[in-house]
Write an enzyme that holds these catalytic residues in place. Sequence first.
Site, PDB file in Angstrom:
ATOM      1  N   LYS A  34       8.888   6.794  51.220  1.00  0.00           N
ATOM      2  CA  LYS A  34       7.677   7.614  51.128  1.00  0.00           C
ATOM      3  C   LYS A  34       7.318   7.959  49.685  1.00  0.00           C
ATOM      4  CE  LYS A  34       9.714  12.221  51.675  1.00  0.00           C
ATOM      5  NZ  LYS A  34       9.331  12.654  50.315  1.00  0.00           N
ATOM      6  N   THR A  35       8.324   8.212  48.843  1.00  0.00           N
ATOM      7  CA  THR A  35       8.023   8.539  47.448  1.00  0.00           C
ATOM      8  C   THR A  35       7.394   7.347  46.743  1.00  0.00           C
ATOM      9  OG1 THR A  35       9.884  10.079  47.401  1.00  0.00           O
ATOM     10  CG2 THR A  35       8.985   9.399  45.284  1.00  0.00           C
ATOM     11  N   ASP A 221       3.096  15.705  49.277  1.00  0.00           N
ATOM     12  CA  ASP A 221       4.417  15.217  49.681  1.00  0.00           C
ATOM     13  C   ASP A 221       5.071  16.255  50.592  1.00  0.00           C
ATOM     14  OD1 ASP A 221       6.620  13.597  49.842  1.00  0.00           O
ATOM     15  OD2 ASP A 221       7.406  14.101  47.854  1.00  0.00           O
ATOM     16  N   GLU A 222       5.984  15.810  51.452  1.00  0.00           N
ATOM     17  CA  GLU A 222       6.723  16.699  52.355  1.00  0.00           C
ATOM     18  C   GLU A 222       5.762  17.605  53.129  1.00  0.00           C
ATOM     19  OE1 GLU A 222       9.703  16.090  52.814  1.00  0.00           O
ATOM     20  OE2 GLU A 222      10.670  15.396  50.980  1.00  0.00           O
TER      21      GLU A 222
END
Length: 742
Positions: A34-35, A221-222
Amino acid sequence: MIEAKTADLNDAQREAVTYGDGPLLVVAGAGSGKTRVLTRRIGWLIGERGVPPSAILAFTFTNKAAREMKSRLESLVGAGAARELWAGTFHATCARLLRRESAHAGLPPAFTIFDREDQLALLKQAIRQADVNVDDVKPGIFLSRISGAKNAFVDPEGYLRAAVSDVDRRIGRVYEAYEQGLVRAGAVDFDDLIVRAARLLETDADVRARYAGRFRHVLVDEYQDTNHAQFRLVTAFASTHGNVTAVGDDDQSIYGWRGADLSNVLDFERHFPRAAVLRLEQNYRSTGNILAAASAVIAKNRARKGKTLWTTEGPGARLRLILSGDEAAEGERLAREALKQREQGRTLRDVAVLFRTNAQSRALELAFRRAGVPYDLVGGVSFFDRKEVKDVLSYLRAALNPRDVVSFLRILNVPRRGMGDKVRERLEAAAEAGQVPGEALSALVDGGHLSGAATLKARALLDLLDDLRTRSHEPADLLVEETLRRTEYLDWIDQAYPQDSPERRENVGELVVAARQFVEDDRGDEGEGSLAAFLTEAALVADVDRWAASEDRVVLMTMHNAKGLEFPVVIVAGLEEGLLPHGSSFDDDTELEEERRLFYVALTRAEEEVILSAASFRRRYDRTGAAELSRFAREIPGELLAVESPLVSRPSISTGGSFGGGSWSGGSGARTAATPAFPGTANPRDPAVGKRVHHDKFGRGRVVSAEGQGADKRYIIEFQDGESRKVLGRFLTGLDDVDEPA
C-alpha cells in the site's frame, strides 16, 4: 515531464496508481504494497497527469511514515517537487493551516498547543470555575468525554443540551469552563488542531476556497484509523475537486479504543457516491499457510469489506501452537525457541515476540535474561524500569538502605505529600554533606519547617520505611503489598494517570506477582525469599546495559506497536481467553471483533513462520488460575497447525483435524499432542481408570476413579508423590494410552 514507472507493479497496484479523477478507496491487504501504491500514485499524478506538487495533500498517521513517504517521493519526483507537497500527519498539517489562518480561526498567531499535563492543569482551574462536585468522577473521565465531544463536533452548549444525567451536566459545565480557559490562554489542545481546522474549512467560504480549491488531490494513508473529525477534515479539503484517494485495510483497524471510526471505510461509497473500490490482494510478505490461517480467523468478523489474500510463494511451514504449564515455563520455552532460530541460521533480530498487554513482558524478559537471550523492548521501557514499578521498588530500597538518596528522593513526593522543591533541595544538600536522607527529613519535621499536612505525611513516610526495615526478613510479596496499602499508591495512579491507569495498575500488579513467585520458588531456602534477595534479582533484571552493544536481539513488543512491521518469525505469546481476546471485550461484539483484528495483525507480521504460545496456568494480579486457550486459536483450521507440548512423553503422528475436536499431525518424528487436553479444547476420548495422565502442577499420575460428565468430569488421580487429588479432566495434559502402573 517526470515519469512514474509502473512496470514493476502488479495489475491491481497499477490500476490504483493510474486511476483518474474521483474518489477512490484502495482496500490494501496486509503486505500488499500500500505504501508503494500511495507514493507511486503521487508520482504518477505529478509526472503523467501534470498535477503541480503544491496541489497535492497527503495525510499520514505518524511522523515516521511522513518521513518515509517524503524520502520515497524525493527519489521518485525529485527533492524540489517533494518539498512543494503538503505531506505530513493530520496534527502537523492542521497546525500549519491554523498558523496561516489564525485570524480567521480566532486564534493569536503564536497560539500555544497544550499537551496532556497542560490540559490537566487547565482542567483543575475549570473545575474550580464551574464549582461542581467531582469527588465521584476522575479527572480522566472529564478529559475523555471532552475529547470525545470535540471529535464528534459537539460544543459545550450542545453537550449540555444533550445531557441526561447529573454527571453529564457536571461534565458539560466543566467542558464550558475548560474551553473558556483555552481562549483566555490563547491555546488549543490536540483535538482542537483537527476540529478547529475542519470547522474553519466548513464555515469560512474564503478559507475553503483557498485550500479546497488549491488541493486537487487528497490522499490518506491508514484510512481505517481515522475518526469522525478527520473524516470531516478530509471531506472539506476535497470539497471542490472531489478527488480523495483513501488507502487502508478494514481488517487492520485496531484503534477503536482511541476514537477510530471503522465506518469511514465500510461506508466509503455512501460518503462518496461516485467512489471506486479497488482491492490489493496479492501478498508479498507471508507464506500461504500464514495467509490461510489469518484469513480463516478474520472471516469470523462481520464488519468488514471482505477480500482474499493470496501469494505466489509456496505454503511454507505450518503454524506451531506451543502449550506450556505457566507464564514462566512459556517464557523459558520461547527463549529456547529464539536460540533455536539462531542455530537454524536466522539472526535473533529475525524473531519478534508479540503480546497483548505490556504487563506480559515481565515473565518474558526474566526468562530471556536468564537464558542469555538479548532483546529489544520496543514501544516501552523494560518492565522493572517502568515508572510505577520503580516507584514501588524505590520504597523498598530506601527502607533497606537508608543512605540511598536516589530512591528516597524518588518517593519523597510520590504520592504527593506537599514537599516541594525547597524541601528536596535541603535533603539533597544534607545527603551531599553525608547526612542520611531520612534523618534530614526528620530534622525538618522536628524543626517546624513543613506545613501541618506535610508534617503528618512526612512522619507517615518515615514510619513506613522504619517498619519495612524492621520487617525486611518477611516474604517480599507481603512487603510489596504492605507498601501499596499504606501509600495508597494505586489510588494515586488513578488520579495522576487517568487515561492509562489500568495498564499502570496492571504493571504494579505484575510486580506483586513477581515477588510472590520469587518467594514461592525459593521457599525451601532460608532467607532466599527475603526482601533483600528479591531486590537483588530485580536490580539484575533491570540492568539492560549489557545488551546495548549487541545488534542481534529478539524484538519484544505489543501487537499494537507491531502494526506496519514485518519479521521472518513471529511468536504470539499469551494466546489465552482474557488476554487475547482481552477480557474487557467479552460483552461487546464490536470490541471483540477489534480484538480479532488485532490477532490478524499479529499473524500477518510474519514472513515465514508463526509460533503461537499459550499457558495452561497464569498468575495475574487480579486472579490466578487455569487459563483457557483463546478462541482465536480454535478458529485456525487444524490442518494448518502443529500442536506441541513439553509435557508429552512420546511422539504421535496422525492425520490432522479441526481445532477443538480432532487429532493433530505432527509430521515425521514431531513431538505433538494427539489430543491436546488444554482448557478450552475438547478431548475426543476420556482417560479411563488405570490410565496414566499428566498434570501441569502435580506431574504424572494414574487414574483411580472418575465422576461427572463432559468438561466438568472429575478424576481421582494418584500422583507420583504418593498423594491422591481430585482434578478436573480438562486440566490433564499429555494423555498416555499405555495401561501400566504410574
